[in-house]
Write a protein that holds these residues in place. Structure first.
Motif, PDB file in Angstrom:
ATOM      1  N   LEU A 119       0.816  -1.208   0.000  1.00 14.10           N
ATOM      2  CA  LEU A 119       0.000   0.000   0.000  1.00 14.10           C
ATOM      3  C   LEU A 119       0.854   1.266   0.000  1.00 14.10           C
ATOM      4  CD1 LEU A 119      -2.780  -0.900   2.601  1.00 14.10           C
ATOM      5  CD2 LEU A 119      -3.110  -0.560   0.148  1.00 14.10           C
ATOM      6  N   ASP A 120       0.362   2.321  -0.651  1.00 16.46           N
ATOM      7  CA  ASP A 120       0.986   3.634  -0.551  1.00 16.46           C
ATOM      8  C   ASP A 120      -0.114   4.699  -0.509  1.00 16.46           C
ATOM      9  OD1 ASP A 120       0.150   4.259  -3.183  1.00 16.46           O
ATOM     10  OD2 ASP A 120       1.981   3.422  -4.030  1.00 16.46           O
ATOM     11  N   LYS A 121       0.288   5.964  -0.464  1.00 16.30           N
ATOM     12  CA  LYS A 121      -0.679   7.054  -0.296  1.00 16.30           C
ATOM     13  C   LYS A 121      -1.754   7.074  -1.380  1.00 16.30           C
ATOM     14  CE  LYS A 121       2.153  10.391   2.227  1.00 16.30           C
ATOM     15  NZ  LYS A 121       2.718  11.768   2.208  1.00 16.30           N
ATOM     16  N   SER A 122      -1.388   6.693  -2.586  1.00  9.93           N
ATOM     17  CA  SER A 122      -2.344   6.753  -3.697  1.00  9.93           C
ATOM     18  C   SER A 122      -3.508   5.785  -3.506  1.00  9.93           C
ATOM     19  CB  SER A 122      -1.640   6.455  -5.023  1.00  9.93           C
ATOM     20  OG  SER A 122      -1.186   5.111  -5.066  1.00  9.93           O
ATOM     21  N   ASN A 123      -3.342   4.809  -2.610  1.00  7.84           N
ATOM     22  CA  ASN A 123      -4.402   3.825  -2.370  1.00  7.84           C
ATOM     23  C   ASN A 123      -5.407   4.289  -1.319  1.00  7.84           C
ATOM     24  OD1 ASN A 123      -1.706   1.523  -2.539  1.00  7.84           O
ATOM     25  ND2 ASN A 123      -3.156   1.893  -4.190  1.00  7.84           N
ATOM     26  N   ILE A 124      -5.086   5.383  -0.636  1.00  7.41           N
ATOM     27  CA  ILE A 124      -5.949   5.873   0.447  1.00  7.41           C
ATOM     28  C   ILE A 124      -6.878   6.956  -0.081  1.00  7.41           C
ATOM     29  CG2 ILE A 124      -6.007   6.740   2.803  1.00  7.41           C
ATOM     30  CD1 ILE A 124      -4.462   4.102   2.451  1.00  7.41           C
ATOM     31  N   ASP A 125      -8.165   6.737   0.055  1.00 10.67           N
ATOM     32  CA  ASP A 125      -9.172   7.697  -0.412  1.00 10.67           C
ATOM     33  C   ASP A 125     -10.004   8.152   0.779  1.00 10.67           C
ATOM     34  OD1 ASP A 125     -11.209   9.129  -1.554  1.00 10.67           O
ATOM     35  OD2 ASP A 125     -11.821   7.585  -2.972  1.00 10.67           O
ATOM     36  N   PHE A 126      -9.570   9.266   1.400  1.00 13.50           N
ATOM     37  CA  PHE A 126     -10.283   9.767   2.572  1.00 13.50           C
ATOM     38  C   PHE A 126     -11.628  10.387   2.205  1.00 13.50           C
ATOM     39  CE2 PHE A 126      -5.979   9.910   4.613  1.00 13.50           C
ATOM     40  CZ  PHE A 126      -6.284   9.043   5.661  1.00 13.50           C
ATOM     41  N   ASN A 127     -11.769  10.872   0.982  1.00 16.65           N
ATOM     42  CA  ASN A 127     -13.033  11.477   0.548  1.00 16.65           C
ATOM     43  C   ASN A 127     -14.173  10.466   0.586  1.00 16.65           C
ATOM     44  OD1 ASN A 127     -11.951  14.039   0.062  1.00 16.65           O
ATOM     45  ND2 ASN A 127     -11.304  13.476  -2.013  1.00 16.65           N
ATOM     46  N   ASN A 128     -13.867   9.246   0.138  1.00 10.81           N
ATOM     47  CA  ASN A 128     -14.878   8.184   0.131  1.00 10.81           C
ATOM     48  C   ASN A 128     -14.690   7.181   1.256  1.00 10.81           C
ATOM     49  OD1 ASN A 128     -16.364   8.872  -2.406  1.00 10.81           O
ATOM     50  ND2 ASN A 128     -14.338   8.576  -3.310  1.00 10.81           N
ATOM     51  N   ASN A 129     -13.677   7.437   2.112  1.00 13.18           N
ATOM     52  CA  ASN A 129     -13.433   6.591   3.281  1.00 13.18           C
ATOM     53  C   ASN A 129     -13.159   5.135   2.909  1.00 13.18           C
ATOM     54  OD1 ASN A 129     -13.142   7.221   6.041  1.00 13.18           O
ATOM     55  ND2 ASN A 129     -14.885   5.913   6.528  1.00 13.18           N
ATOM     56  N   ILE A 130     -12.332   4.930   1.873  1.00 12.42           N
ATOM     57  CA  ILE A 130     -11.996   3.580   1.441  1.00 12.42           C
ATOM     58  C   ILE A 130     -10.507   3.461   1.131  1.00 12.42           C
ATOM     59  CG2 ILE A 130     -14.262   2.949   0.507  1.00 12.42           C
ATOM     60  CD1 ILE A 130     -13.258   3.720  -2.245  1.00 12.42           C
ATOM     61  N   ILE A 131     -10.044   2.244   1.119  1.00  9.45           N
ATOM     62  CA  ILE A 131      -8.671   1.927   0.738  1.00  9.45           C
ATOM     63  C   ILE A 131      -8.729   1.009  -0.469  1.00  9.45           C
ATOM     64  CG2 ILE A 131      -6.532   0.767   1.435  1.00  9.45           C
ATOM     65  CD1 ILE A 131      -7.257   1.532   4.328  1.00  9.45           C
ATOM     66  N   HIS A 132      -7.969   1.336  -1.489  1.00  8.42           N
ATOM     67  CA  HIS A 132      -7.936   0.526  -2.701  1.00  8.42           C
ATOM     68  C   HIS A 132      -6.833  -0.535  -2.585  1.00  8.42           C
ATOM     69  CE1 HIS A 132     -10.527   3.590  -4.394  1.00  8.42           C
ATOM     70  NE2 HIS A 132      -9.593   4.509  -4.214  1.00  8.42           N
ATOM     71  N   ILE A 133      -7.234  -1.797  -2.614  1.00  7.53           N
ATOM     72  CA  ILE A 133      -6.262  -2.891  -2.635  1.00  7.53           C
ATOM     73  C   ILE A 133      -6.017  -3.224  -4.103  1.00  7.53           C
ATOM     74  CG2 ILE A 133      -5.766  -5.264  -1.951  1.00  7.53           C
ATOM     75  CD1 ILE A 133      -5.980  -3.450   0.437  1.00  7.53           C
ATOM     76  N   LEU A 134      -4.844  -2.863  -4.600  1.00  9.93           N
ATOM     77  CA  LEU A 134      -4.562  -2.999  -6.028  1.00  9.93           C
ATOM     78  C   LEU A 134      -3.355  -3.882  -6.343  1.00  9.93           C
ATOM     79  CD1 LEU A 134      -4.989   0.770  -7.033  1.00  9.93           C
ATOM     80  CD2 LEU A 134      -6.700  -1.054  -7.199  1.00  9.93           C
ATOM     81  N   LYS A 135      -2.462  -4.040  -5.362  1.00  7.90           N
ATOM     82  CA  LYS A 135      -1.229  -4.776  -5.615  1.00  7.90           C
ATOM     83  C   LYS A 135      -0.858  -5.642  -4.419  1.00  7.90           C
ATOM     84  CE  LYS A 135       0.640  -1.049  -8.512  1.00  7.90           C
ATOM     85  NZ  LYS A 135       1.746  -0.068  -8.672  1.00  7.90           N
ATOM     86  N   THR A 136       0.130  -6.478  -4.593  1.00  7.70           N
ATOM     87  CA  THR A 136       0.672  -7.274  -3.493  1.00  7.70           C
ATOM     88  C   THR A 136       2.157  -7.463  -3.718  1.00  7.70           C
ATOM     89  OG1 THR A 136       0.364  -9.290  -2.184  1.00  7.70           O
ATOM     90  CG2 THR A 136       0.330  -9.540  -4.574  1.00  7.70           C
TER      91      THR A 136
END
Length: 285
Positions: A119-136
């Protein structure tokens, strides 16, 4: 599947009987494996249908393909009990450890350790209160830990909510190093390193500890205390607590990034059954 002779046929000549025989030949595997093989075969027929190689997909005809149940005993899901979870959280809160946030995040989201470490900052969406899991995390041809381009599976790409339990962790990591950690050689921390720290933390908390006697010499012995845990138990613990709270399999499947609800039901069959029995007991009593 090939042992049943399915691979020797041209797809136009494969009958429903052939497919059922092929699936029956792997009935000694887990329900999850049987389901995945069935889905792969179905995808092959879908592609053949799109290419005008066949007139219909036998999987689309209700009752034609009979996916067998596994003859293998249900896999026991090894999750922390409620009491063990409390001990773990108390230990994590005693003093700051750079791995504590990772362990807490896994415990309260069900995300895989490799997904968290990528995870990095680009995965954090405080506007919609979600975290994007995109990589491992994965490994390159030299066995070096790297950040992969995708998650473990296609369905693993998902959004998870920023709940109050993890909001403080996210805020803290967001303003510092995120979750991407490096060792002294400036290499990414591997999931196995996090696993080692998890075992140490659980040992200190007295969770599933074992003691092994080591003979140093003929006259001297040493006691080695360890904890019989692993970080994948955190994912199972999250799922178990969700089921115990009454969460539906559909919702849990999406949170865990499973390909479909059947994977979730097959993986946590024993937990769902135990929860069902407890609910019935409440009604009877």
């Amino acid at each position: 599947v090939n042992n049943a002779g399915l691979g020797k046929y041209e797809i136009q000549k494969i009958s429903a009987k052939n497919i059922n025989a092929a699936l029956s030949s792997i009935s000694d595997y887990s329900n999850s494996v049987i389901h995945k093989v069935s889905q792969l075969i179905k995808m092959g027929f879908n592609q053949a249908l799109l290419n005008n190689m066949i007139n219909y997909n036998p999987f689309d005809v209700k009752g034609l393909i009979l996916t067998p149940k596994s003859s293998k005993q249900d896999k026991k899901i090894d999750a922390l009990t409620v009491e063990e979870q409390k001990l773990l959280v108390d230990e994590l809160n005693k003093e700051y450890d750079p791995y504590s946030d990772i362990i807490k995040f896994a415990l309260f989201t069900g995300a895989r350790i490799g997904e968290i470490l990528a995870l990095d900052k680009s995965n954090i969406d405080f506007n919609n209160n979600i975290i994007h899991i995109l990589k491992t995390l994965t490994k390159d041809e030299n066995d070096k830990v790297i950040i992969g381009k995708t998650t473990k599976t296609y369905s693993g790409t998902r959004d998870i909510p920023i709940t109050p339990l993890i909001k403080d962790i996210v805020l803290k990591r967001y303003n510092s190093l995120n979750f991407i950690l490096f060792n002294e050689n400036n290499n990414l921390i591997s999931p196995s390193t996090v696993n080692a720290h998890f075992k140490r933390i659980c040992k200190n908390a007295g969770i599933r500890t074992t003691t092994t006697i080591i003979n140093k010499t003929d006259m001297k012995q040493s006691k080695l205390k360890t904890s019989n845990v692993n970080t994948h138990m955190l994912r199972h613990t999250f799922a178990t607590r969700c089921i115990e709270s009454g969460m539906t399999a559909v919702a849990l499947s999406k949170l865990l990034g499973h390909s479909d609800i059947d994977t979730t039901l097959n993986t946590y069959t024993s937990v769902f059954n135990q929860f069902k029995e407890k609910e019935v007991d409440k009604y009877i009593s």
